[in-house]
Design a protein around this motif. Structure first.
Motif, mmCIF file in Angstrom:
data_model
loop_
_atom_site.group_PDB
_atom_site.id
_atom_site.type_symbol
_atom_site.label_atom_id
_atom_site.label_comp_id
_atom_site.label_asym_id
_atom_site.label_seq_id
_atom_site.Cartn_x
_atom_site.Cartn_y
_atom_site.Cartn_z
ATOM 1 N N ARG A 1 -12.024 -7.505 0.287
ATOM 2 C CA ARG A 1 -11.236 -6.278 0.449
ATOM 3 C C ARG A 1 -11.461 -5.278 -0.678
ATOM 4 N NH1 ARG A 1 -5.458 -6.058 1.842
ATOM 5 N NH2 ARG A 1 -6.301 -4.322 3.044
ATOM 6 N N ASP B 1 -4.293 -1.670 0.400
ATOM 7 C CA ASP B 1 -4.125 -1.047 1.716
ATOM 8 C C ASP B 1 -4.172 0.473 1.606
ATOM 9 O OD1 ASP B 1 -3.912 -3.495 2.937
ATOM 10 O OD2 ASP B 1 -1.733 -3.454 3.110
ATOM 11 N N ARG B 2 -3.514 1.008 0.589
ATOM 12 C CA ARG B 2 -3.496 2.465 0.407
ATOM 13 C C ARG B 2 -4.894 2.996 0.085
ATOM 14 N NH1 ARG B 2 -1.333 7.154 2.049
ATOM 15 N NH2 ARG B 2 -1.544 8.764 0.444
ATOM 16 N N HIS C 1 -7.726 1.729 1.008
ATOM 17 C CA HIS C 1 -8.497 1.732 2.258
ATOM 18 C C HIS C 1 -8.095 2.902 3.151
ATOM 19 C CE1 HIS C 1 -9.370 -2.880 1.928
ATOM 20 N NE2 HIS C 1 -10.132 -2.155 1.145
ATOM 21 N N ALA C 2 -6.815 3.191 3.181
ATOM 22 C CA ALA C 2 -6.316 4.251 4.067
ATOM 23 C C ALA C 2 -6.846 5.624 3.677
ATOM 24 C CB ALA C 2 -4.792 4.251 4.069
ATOM 25 N N THR D 1 -1.376 -5.900 -2.657
ATOM 26 C CA THR D 1 -1.692 -5.682 -1.245
ATOM 27 C C THR D 1 -1.442 -4.233 -0.847
ATOM 28 O OG1 THR D 1 -1.137 -7.969 -0.719
ATOM 29 C CG2 THR D 1 -1.166 -6.406 1.108
ATOM 30 N N VAL D 2 -0.336 -3.672 -1.316
ATOM 31 C CA VAL D 2 -0.016 -2.284 -0.990
ATOM 32 C C VAL D 2 -1.031 -1.340 -1.624
ATOM 33 C CG1 VAL D 2 1.733 -0.464 -1.174
ATOM 34 C CG2 VAL D 2 2.437 -2.835 -0.758
#
Length: 297
Positions: A233, A210-211, A213-214, A206-207
């Motif tokens: 995702r 998320d990174r 995407h960021a 997940t991390v």
């Protein structure tokens, strides 16, 4: 097929539902399957099941497909999920050793049988559009961040090594926990994050996503059971079935998927692959010459 019951219950329900449509040979296979223990099915090859039921390995595979498991590996995967969560690793190891016995030729054949089953299962799970998307992302990426932890680490290192040899800048990361932040901070815009993770939904995944995407990085997930959880995702999901028994190495299919990606990259950017292969071999020759030079002894 409903997933509210155990795999054995699902199997029995499917057999009851389809019984009248099954051939005598398929019924023989079904009769054995619903009376056997999960361990007996997990550690058996299609050929062994064919012998036990007086049929053939082709009949066994066809029966599994009729029952909705996509083949014997599909049933084994369903059984393994429950079996591994309920039985301790040391107990599973003892059962595995007990099942294979001490027939060395039989052990050799069993390993190759499972490897062949996994590879054929993986081959049949090809999503052509996802594969094309993954290749297109990799061929133009300024860098590739390959993540594989634990048993997936060899597949990640394999892909990163071979990408670098072809002139694609890549790095393999297997860090878990707090230390992963030091690697993740380097993920950059436009790069591709390739994740090898068969089944366990680690916090790190997940991390990582998320990174990505960021910072605007693309994502390719190579997995067995997590494709559905992360499909919305990531940019592409490629299937790599894990081992249902532990008899063959976990990263086997992941490495093969990586090889398919690498060959596809060669075909799309042949000049880069050929030039970097030439440079690599030139450097190797220099190093071999240096070893024979007395000044380097």
């Amino acid at each position: 097929m409903e997933n509210t019951h155990s795999p054995i219950e699902q199997l029995r329900a499917q057999v009851r539902q389809l019984w009248e449509e099954l051939s005598p040979a398929e019924r023989a296979v079904c009769h054995y399957l619903i009376s056997a223990s999960p361990e007996q099915i997990l550690f058996a090859s299609a050929q062994e099941l064919g012998t036990a039921t007086g049929t053939s390995n082709a009949t066994v595979v066809r029966t599994m497909q009729r029952l909705g498991f996509g083949g014997l590996p599909g049933l084994k995967r369903a059984l393994a999920a429950e079996f591994t969560s309920a039985v301790a690793p040391d107990v599973r190891l003892r059962q595995r050793v007990s099942h294979v016995g001490q027939d060395l030729t039989g052990i050799w054949e069993r390993v190759f049988d499972e490897a062949r089953e996994r590879i054929e299962h993986c081959r049949g799970l090809l999503d052509a559009e996802a594969f094309k998307k993954a290749v297109e992302l990799l061929v133009d990426a300024p860098g590739v961040f390959v993540y594989g932890a634990g048993a997936s680490e060899p597949a990640g290192h394999h892909l990163a090594l071979k990408l670098n040899r072809r002139g694609h800048r890549a790095r393999a990361v297997s860090t878990t926990g707090f230390a992963l932040a030091d690697d993740l901070i380097q993920l950059a815009h436009g790069e591709v994050l390739v994740i090898f993770q068969p089944a366990r939904k680690l916090k790190e995944l997940t991390v990582l996503i998320d990174r990505a995407h960021a910072v605007g990085a693309n994502i390719v997930l190579i997995s067995d059971e997590l494709g559905g959880s992360f499909a919305d995702r990531v940019d592409a999901v490629l299937a790599a079935p894990h081992t249902p028994t532990g008899i063959t190495a976990e990263p086997l299919t992941g490495i093969i998927v990586a090889d398919a990606l690498l060959l596809a990259l060669d075909s799309l950017d042949e000049s880069r692959s050929v030039e970097n292969s030439h440079q690599l071999n030139a450097l190797r020759r220099q190093l071999l010459d240096a070893r024979s030079d007395p000044r380097f002894r």
